[in-house]
Design an enzyme around this catalytic site. Structure first.
Site, short mmCIF file in Angstrom:
data_model
loop_
_atom_site.label_atom_id
_atom_site.label_comp_id
_atom_site.label_asym_id
_atom_site.label_seq_id
_atom_site.Cartn_x
_atom_site.Cartn_y
_atom_site.Cartn_z
N ILE A 1 0.85 -1.19 0.00
CA ILE A 1 0.00 0.00 0.00
C ILE A 1 0.88 1.23 0.00
O ILE A 1 1.80 1.34 0.82
CB ILE A 1 -0.92 0.03 1.24
CG1 ILE A 1 -1.69 -1.29 1.36
CG2 ILE A 1 -1.89 1.22 1.17
CD1 ILE A 1 -2.48 -1.42 2.66
N GLY B 1 -4.30 9.20 6.94
CA GLY B 1 -5.54 9.11 6.19
C GLY B 1 -5.95 7.74 5.71
O GLY B 1 -5.85 6.74 6.43
N ILE B 2 -6.43 7.69 4.47
CA ILE B 2 -6.97 6.45 3.92
C ILE B 2 -5.90 5.37 3.86
O ILE B 2 -6.17 4.20 4.15
CB ILE B 2 -7.56 6.70 2.51
CG1 ILE B 2 -8.77 7.64 2.60
CG2 ILE B 2 -7.97 5.39 1.86
CD1 ILE B 2 -9.32 8.05 1.25
N TYR C 1 -5.50 18.60 -10.53
CA TYR C 1 -5.77 17.40 -9.74
C TYR C 1 -6.80 16.51 -10.44
O TYR C 1 -6.61 15.29 -10.57
CB TYR C 1 -6.28 17.80 -8.36
CG TYR C 1 -6.64 16.64 -7.46
CD1 TYR C 1 -5.64 15.88 -6.85
CD2 TYR C 1 -7.97 16.30 -7.22
CE1 TYR C 1 -5.96 14.82 -6.02
CE2 TYR C 1 -8.29 15.24 -6.40
CZ TYR C 1 -7.29 14.50 -5.80
OH TYR C 1 -7.62 13.44 -5.00
#
Length: 273
Positions: free
Chosen positions: A8, A14-15, A147
């Site tokens: 990961i 955060g996530i 973004y």
């Protein structure tokens, strides 16, 4: 059965942090990566509190050498979660094209660097790629041009890659969070500077920032956003597209009628079956 391994990216907050802990709790060997491992304290504390362990490794997704070094240490890889990314606030007239390129390097090319390096291992394991994009990868949003362009690019790339990867046993999915209460927004630098220099765009930017504050007042937690990601890691037939909340589903539904991506994947998969 041997323990499955997931790598990961972007796990310092955060996530990414929440996904790393949740995956470890579900029995995965988690290789949790971040650019600066000196910032691993919050992750390690959360893992300890959950009674699990994670392996922390340095990884700068924009540096091909860093990516190669990180992946070279793995004997097997069953899943990759592309989570690392960075927000950006601005509009084209008032920023340099190089600023846009920098956003693309992190949010688009960073995903490509890691996915390319991981694919041989994922092919061997018949594994899967899960990439965290954004509702901004579906709906373009004011003052998020760079973004959203990067996230649109990621979604288009992964939607195109998915049927090809499926022919060699690798499943590809994208995850679209909406507002998530994490450090991601606060890490978007220069908001005050952008507002001070907004000139003719000041009224529009002021309105946008007010709307964003309201949206994040009702943000979901990183843990809630991580749950669908872990679900994709363990699903027998993972969907191509998943939103992380009812709000995200409602928002993307203004543009998407193929909510889980199955119609597109069935169509394009048939082209190469």
């Amino acid at each position: 059965m041997s323990v499955k391994t997931v790598l990961i990216t972007g796990t310092s907050t955060g996530i990414g942090l929440a996904t790393a802990v949740a995956a470890a709790r579900n029995g995965w060997h988690v290789v949790a990566t971040m650019r600066d491992t000196g910032k691993a304290g919050a992750l390690l504390a959360a893992a300890e509190a959950a009674g699990v362990t994670v392996e922390v490794k340095p990884l700068d997704v924009t540096d091909p050498a860093s990516v190669r070094d990180c992946l070279a240490g793995l004997d097997r890889l069953d899943a990759l979660v592309n989570n690392a990314g960075a927000g950006h606030l601005g509009t084209l007239e008032q920023e340099e094209v190089d600023d846009v390129r920098a956003v693309m390097e992190v949010n688009f090319f960073g995903v490509l660097h890691v996915t390319k390096a991981a694919l041989p291992l994922l092919r061997a394991a018949k594994g899967r790629v899960v990439t965290v994009t954004s509702v901004g990868g579906v709906v373009g949003q004011p003052f998020n041009e760079a973004y959203c362009a990067a996230k649109f690019a990621v979604e288009g790339f992964m939607e195109s890659l998915a049927p090809v990867a499926a022919t060699v046993g690798v499943a590809v999915s994208v995850v679209e969070p909406g507002a998530v209460g994490s450090a991601f927004v606060s890490n978007v630098g220069g908001r005050d500077t952008v507002l001070d220099a907004a000139g003719p765009y000041t009224p529009a930017l002021t309105s946008y920032l007010a709307r964003t504050r309201d949206a994040f007042a009702a943000a979901q937690t990183p843990q809630d956003a991580a749950a669908p990601i872990v679900g994709l890691l363990e699903a027998e037939r993972p969907a191509f597209r998943v939103q992380t909340s009812d709000a995200a589903r409602a928002f993307t539904a203004t543009k998407l009628s193929d909510g889980d991506g199955s119609a597109v994947q069935t169509m394009t998969g048939a082209w190469i079956a």
